[in-house]
Scaffold this motif. Sequence first.
Motif, PDB file in Angstrom:
ATOM      1  N   PRO A   1      45.417  47.742  41.883  1.00 13.74           N
ATOM      2  CA  PRO A   1      46.070  47.541  40.374  1.00 13.74           C
ATOM      3  C   PRO A   1      45.153  46.708  39.311  1.00 13.74           C
ATOM      4  N   ASP A   2      45.323  46.664  38.282  1.00 10.96           N
ATOM      5  CA  ASP A   2      44.602  45.764  37.592  1.00 10.96           C
ATOM      6  C   ASP A   2      45.558  44.517  37.923  1.00 10.96           C
ATOM      7  N   LEU A   3      44.687  43.164  37.608  1.00  7.73           N
ATOM      8  CA  LEU A   3      45.381  41.899  37.728  1.00  7.73           C
ATOM      9  C   LEU A   3      45.578  41.130  37.119  1.00  7.73           C
ATOM     10  N   PRO A   4      46.954  40.871  37.316  1.00  6.63           N
ATOM     11  CA  PRO A   4      47.408  39.334  36.005  1.00  6.63           C
ATOM     12  C   PRO A   4      45.791  38.425  35.521  1.00  6.63           C
ATOM     13  N   ASP A   5      46.368  38.063  34.833  1.00  8.40           N
ATOM     14  CA  ASP A   5      45.289  37.125  33.677  1.00  8.40           C
ATOM     15  C   ASP A   5      45.451  35.857  34.658  1.00  8.40           C
ATOM     16  N   GLN A   6      46.928  35.680  35.244  1.00 11.25           N
ATOM     17  CA  GLN A   6      46.384  33.521  36.183  1.00 11.25           C
ATOM     18  C   GLN A   6      45.576  34.525  37.063  1.00 11.25           C
ATOM     19  N   ILE A   7      45.760  35.664  38.093  1.00 13.25           N
ATOM     20  CA  ILE A   7      44.764  35.229  38.710  1.00 13.25           C
ATOM     21  C   ILE A   7      42.961  35.937  38.058  1.00 13.25           C
TER      22      ILE A   7
END
Length: 306
Positions: free
Chosen positions: A293-299
């Motif tokens: 999945p697309d990763l969140p910005d913090q990752i």
Amino acid sequence: MTSQAPKPCVVGIGEALFDVFEAGPRLGGAPLNVAVHCHNLLRVAGREGRVVSRIADDALGRKLLQQVEEQGLDPRDIQTDADAPTGRVDIEQHDDGGHTFHIAADSAWDEIDFTPNVESLARSCIAVAFGTLAQRKPASRTAIQSFLAAATDAIKLFDVNLRSSDGVDFFDESSIHAGCEAADFVKLNDEELDTVCGLTKTENPETLVDRYQLRALILTRGAEGTAALTPDGWTSGELVSYPRQDGADTVGAGDACSAGLLSALVVGRPLEEALHLANAMGAFVANQIGATPDLPDQISGWLKPA
């Protein structure tokens, strides 16, 4: 006009396939998952993920290439086979969150060829992730072991990833011993640790680390996070949690963990931080639909240079 120099890369070599759920096919295969996640984590650091595998010129193969390119990966090291079909794994989901895997017996990724281009990639890559599944047949086993021998400057992660399907084990003593001998890091879970110690005739994790001169044995423990046994003892990363998406499955969470670990190590982060990122990646993917999945910005921004 001069061509742009290739970026330092982390390679996943082995199976590229589709995990076929009741809801439809999703991009999969541990080495491909690792390459995708490394690519997305390392872009901020000027590095990339690459995958070495083999597909057919069939509907699934064309879909796989399209999705790999949509992820921003260079597809040049994905070979095309004239005979065997693109790999697939039919997945049964259980009510308790577990899965049963039905892995196609003959797939294009069984026939990976160690071409001059693949050899060149091996000699230039900064890290490589590999496992046992793609070594079930002679052609790909030879290609993978040749790649590892040529990748003299790379960090090598052996994600043991023991797989069986319909009563057949897709691993053996030879592939496990060779993988441990080639590796800097060996990643497995509790159940796999028992099997590996048995097949390699080692008494315990400490003996395994010593016998194969590992930088670390990486032990995944589900909700308890990831720990590493080095010659100096055990260490672990911080636990991370994420909200669960409706319809989420845990397929690919271990691959995300591998990618987090490798990505942090190749940019020089200490092992404790690499384990922290590994935990974050594994926890996030375990609560999402699909393995990449697309990763969140913090990752995704975790490894951005200061």
